[in-house]
Write an enzyme that holds these catalytic residues in place. Structure first.
Site, PDB file in Angstrom:
ATOM      1  N   GLU A   1      -5.588   6.206   6.205  1.00 45.69           N
ATOM      2  CA  GLU A   1      -4.757   6.938   5.239  1.00 45.69           C
ATOM      3  C   GLU A   1      -5.646   7.766   4.304  1.00 45.69           C
ATOM      4  OE1 GLU A   1      -2.244   4.267   3.118  1.00 45.69           O
ATOM      5  OE2 GLU A   1      -0.965   5.836   2.289  1.00 45.69           O
TER       6      GLU A   1
HETATM    7  N1  LIG Z   1       9.750  13.393  -7.778  1.00 46.06           N
HETATM    8  C1  LIG Z   1       9.273  12.163  -7.639  1.00 46.06           C
HETATM    9  C2  LIG Z   1       9.136  11.601  -6.338  1.00 46.06           C
HETATM   10  C3  LIG Z   1       8.639  10.307  -6.238  1.00 46.06           C
HETATM   11  N2  LIG Z   1       8.303   9.616  -7.336  1.00 46.06           N
HETATM   12  C4  LIG Z   1       7.731   8.270  -7.248  1.00 46.06           C
HETATM   13  O1  LIG Z   1       6.514   8.353  -6.561  1.00 46.06           O
HETATM   14  C5  LIG Z   1       6.290   7.152  -5.843  1.00 46.06           C
HETATM   15  C6  LIG Z   1       6.184   7.388  -4.387  1.00 46.06           C
HETATM   16  O2  LIG Z   1       5.180   8.201  -4.078  1.00 46.06           O
HETATM   17  P1  LIG Z   1       4.918   8.509  -2.548  1.00 46.06           P
HETATM   18  O3  LIG Z   1       3.615   9.186  -2.495  1.00 46.06           O
HETATM   19  O4  LIG Z   1       6.069   9.166  -1.908  1.00 46.06           O
HETATM   20  O5  LIG Z   1       4.763   6.987  -2.006  1.00 46.06           O
HETATM   21  P2  LIG Z   1       5.043   6.388  -0.579  1.00 46.06           P
HETATM   22  O6  LIG Z   1       4.426   7.285   0.430  1.00 46.06           O
HETATM   23  O7  LIG Z   1       6.470   6.086  -0.384  1.00 46.06           O
HETATM   24  O8  LIG Z   1       4.248   4.994  -0.686  1.00 46.06           O
HETATM   25  P3  LIG Z   1       2.919   4.477   0.046  1.00 46.06           P
HETATM   26  O9  LIG Z   1       2.052   5.672   0.288  1.00 46.06           O
HETATM   27  O10 LIG Z   1       2.281   3.514  -0.894  1.00 46.06           O
HETATM   28  O11 LIG Z   1       3.362   3.827   1.323  1.00 46.06           O
HETATM   29  C7  LIG Z   1       7.508   6.284  -6.056  1.00 46.06           C
HETATM   30  O12 LIG Z   1       7.180   5.364  -7.074  1.00 46.06           O
HETATM   31  C8  LIG Z   1       8.559   7.253  -6.513  1.00 46.06           C
HETATM   32  O13 LIG Z   1       9.457   6.612  -7.373  1.00 46.06           O
HETATM   33  C9  LIG Z   1       8.416  10.196  -8.592  1.00 46.06           C
HETATM   34  O14 LIG Z   1       8.069   9.560  -9.581  1.00 46.06           O
HETATM   35  N3  LIG Z   1       8.914  11.456  -8.729  1.00 46.06           N
HETATM   36 CA   LIG Z   2       2.200   7.811   0.866  1.00 43.98          CA
END
Ligand SMILES: Nc1ccn([C@@H]2O[C@H](COP(=O)(O)OP(=O)(O)OP(=O)(O)O)[C@@H](O)[C@H]2O)c(=O)n1
Ligand SMILES: [Ca+2]
Length: 471
Positions: A134
């Site tokens: 990753e």
């Molecule tokens: N406009 C946004 C979109 C997402 N989030 C937050 O950002 C985090 C998710 O980020 P992301 O990079 O999408 O994480 P994932 O890929 O889902 O998680 P991981 O990589 O750990 O598997 C979450 O807490 C979500 O609530 C946010 O605060 N504002």
């Molecule tokens: Ca992610």
């Protein structure tokens, strides 16, 4: 006459802990091995939770992807569906589910595998990628998009004059894990797990990477609450990381089943916890700081929890939740990043605003996101300042970025480039001149030739009018 463009496509699903995104990429077939030719043409956000959220109904994980797969079918010309590869990579949410309930994780993967196999594309696998992958693919993505890999001719010369670092480090913050990856000249062999070697376009790269499971922003909040629960006296918990006037109820029953909190398991005399916001940035930072154990380091230098970290080097691109949060707080100013003290004061005053006021000012933003920007801002600062030890002096080396050109910053593009062998180890023997330079040079040669011929003709067959003058 230019030939009609032969476009190729590829699909990658990023099955994150909080949600799944489907990306469609395209590139001209004849330029497959050039750097910076692949671009994102579509992103589709899957409705509902991330695939790890289907642990109690694993058969529903696959069907949840159907709508986005249909969107990909609409974007990619049908004649090319069969040859379009589709990959799914799951990250920290599934790593945690695998730790907690291995068979549920396998069932989720087989459900999404079945759905992807039944789509008209060329299914290439659905798997949980490692934290190392990753980090590495995120680093490859941003440097590929920034054009940092292949330089020839003038660009190479300019770059060497400009003594800037050649690649950019990558900082990725997810919901469940966070990654730091950068080229380090001082990388020692103390911790082989954190070392990567790449040979890309004829150049060697020595890269440091680490992925911290449970340090994505959602899991960091869970960890913080688990600590707070150790000293709670009743079911009401004052929390400095939420706005004054904000309240949230937490179910205790499943709380400690999570591998990120299970070591803090405690019997409590209540089943629900009522969080009450205090909106106090300083207190919030102090409670978050406790998540970073700086007490023992078995290496020459560490970030936290005894994990090796060589000295920070060069610029960093910070994306995903680093960007979502800082962008919401208007702290992503480019090309001149803001000073650290300005960033701190902005987050401090945002945390101090009462919840009713924040809700009214940003009524268009989902309450789940909005209520956590104060915690997330403080967490990002803690991670960068206390965890990785960025300081006032090198803070401005961090660039918060969501997209580079039309493509989102993230690990998916790097993953596809690698699996389709689109980044060669050696620099491909391209044409020494660009098409424009070639045409220019041909025109120049023709002009010189015509002038020489004209001159020779004038010399040997002097026209009468000129001869007369000479005589
Ligand atoms: N406009 C946004 C979109 C997402 N989030 C937050 O950002 C985090 C998710 O980020 P992301 O990079 O999408 O994480 P994932 O890929 O889902 O998680 P991981 O990589 O750990 O598997 C979450 O807490 C979500 O609530 C946010 O605060 N504002
Ligand atoms: Ca992610």
């Amino acid at each position: 006459q230019p030939l009609p463009k032969n476009i190729k496509y590829g699909i990658v699903l990023d099955a994150g802990s909080s949600h799944t995104n489907l990306y469609v990429y395209e590139w001209p077939a004849e330029k497959e091995n050039d750097t910076g030719v692949v671009r994102q043409v579509e992103v589709c956000k899957v409705e509902g939770p991330g695939i790890s959220g289907y642990s109690h109904a694993t058969e529903k994980a696959g069907p949840s992807l159907a709508q986005c797969l249909q969107q990909a079918e609409d974007v990619i010309p049908s004649a090319q569906h069969k040859e379009t590869p589709v990959y799914l990579g799951a990250t920290a949410g599934m790593r945690l589910l695998r730790l907690q309930n291995n068979s549920a994780a396998e069932n989720v993967l087989s459900s999404v595998g079945n759905t992807l196999r039944s789509a008209p594309f060329s299914f290439q696998g659905a798997r949980i990628i490692t934290g190392q992958e990753e980090g590495a693919y995120g680093w490859i993505t941003i440097n590929y998009l920034l054009g940092n890999f292949k330089q020839s001719g003038w660009k190479k010369l300019l770059h060497s004059l400009k003594s800037s670092s050649e690649t950019s480090g990558a900082l990725d913050l997810g919901g469940a894990s966070t990654q730091i990856t950068f080229v380090s000249k001082d990388l020692t062999s103390e911790s082989p797990d954190n070392q990567l070697y790449f040979r890309l376009y004829g150049k060697d790269y020595q890269v440091y990477t680490h992925s911290f499971l449970c340090y994505g922003k959602d899991q960091a909040l869970q960890q913080k609450l688990a600590r707070d629960l150790q000293t709670v006296e009743n079911s009401s918990l004052p929390d400095p990381c939420f706005h004054k006037g904000y309240e949230r109820t937490i179910n205790i029953s499943d709380f400690f089943k999570n591998p990120c909190t299970s070591d803090k398991k405690k019997q409590l005399p209540f089943s629900q916890l009522y969080i009450k916001g205090e909106g106090d940035y300083q207190k919030c930072r102090e409670s978050i700081q406790k998540l970073f154990n700086k007490s023992n380091c078995p290496y020459s230098s560490c970030s936290f929890n005894g994990i090796y970290l060589p000295p920070l080097q060069g610029d960093f691109g910070a994306f995903s939740a680093f960007y979502f949060v800082m962008n919401f707080l208007n702290l992503t100013s480019e090309p001149n990043p803001l000073a650290l003290n300005k960033v701190i004061s902005t987050i401090e005053s945002f945390c101090a605003r009462p919840w009713q006021e924040v809700k009214a000012a940003y009524h268009h933003i989902k309450e789940k996101y909005l209520s956590e920007y104060c915690f997330s801002g403080a967490y990002i600062l803690s991670l960068l300042e206390n965890g990785y030890e960025f300081t006032e002096d090198n803070w401005q080396m961090i660039h918060f970025l969501g997209k580079i050109g039309s493509s989102d910053a993230g690990w998916t593009l790097g993953y596809m480039l690698n699996l389709t062998n689109m980044i060669p180890a050696e620099e491909p023997a391209g044409p020494p001149l660009s098409h424009g330079s070639y045409v220019g040079l041909m025109v120049l040669c023709s002009l010189v030739l015509v002038s020489v011929l004209l001159f020779a003709w004038l010399l040997f067959h002097k026209p009468k009018c000129l001869q007369k003058g000479i005589v």
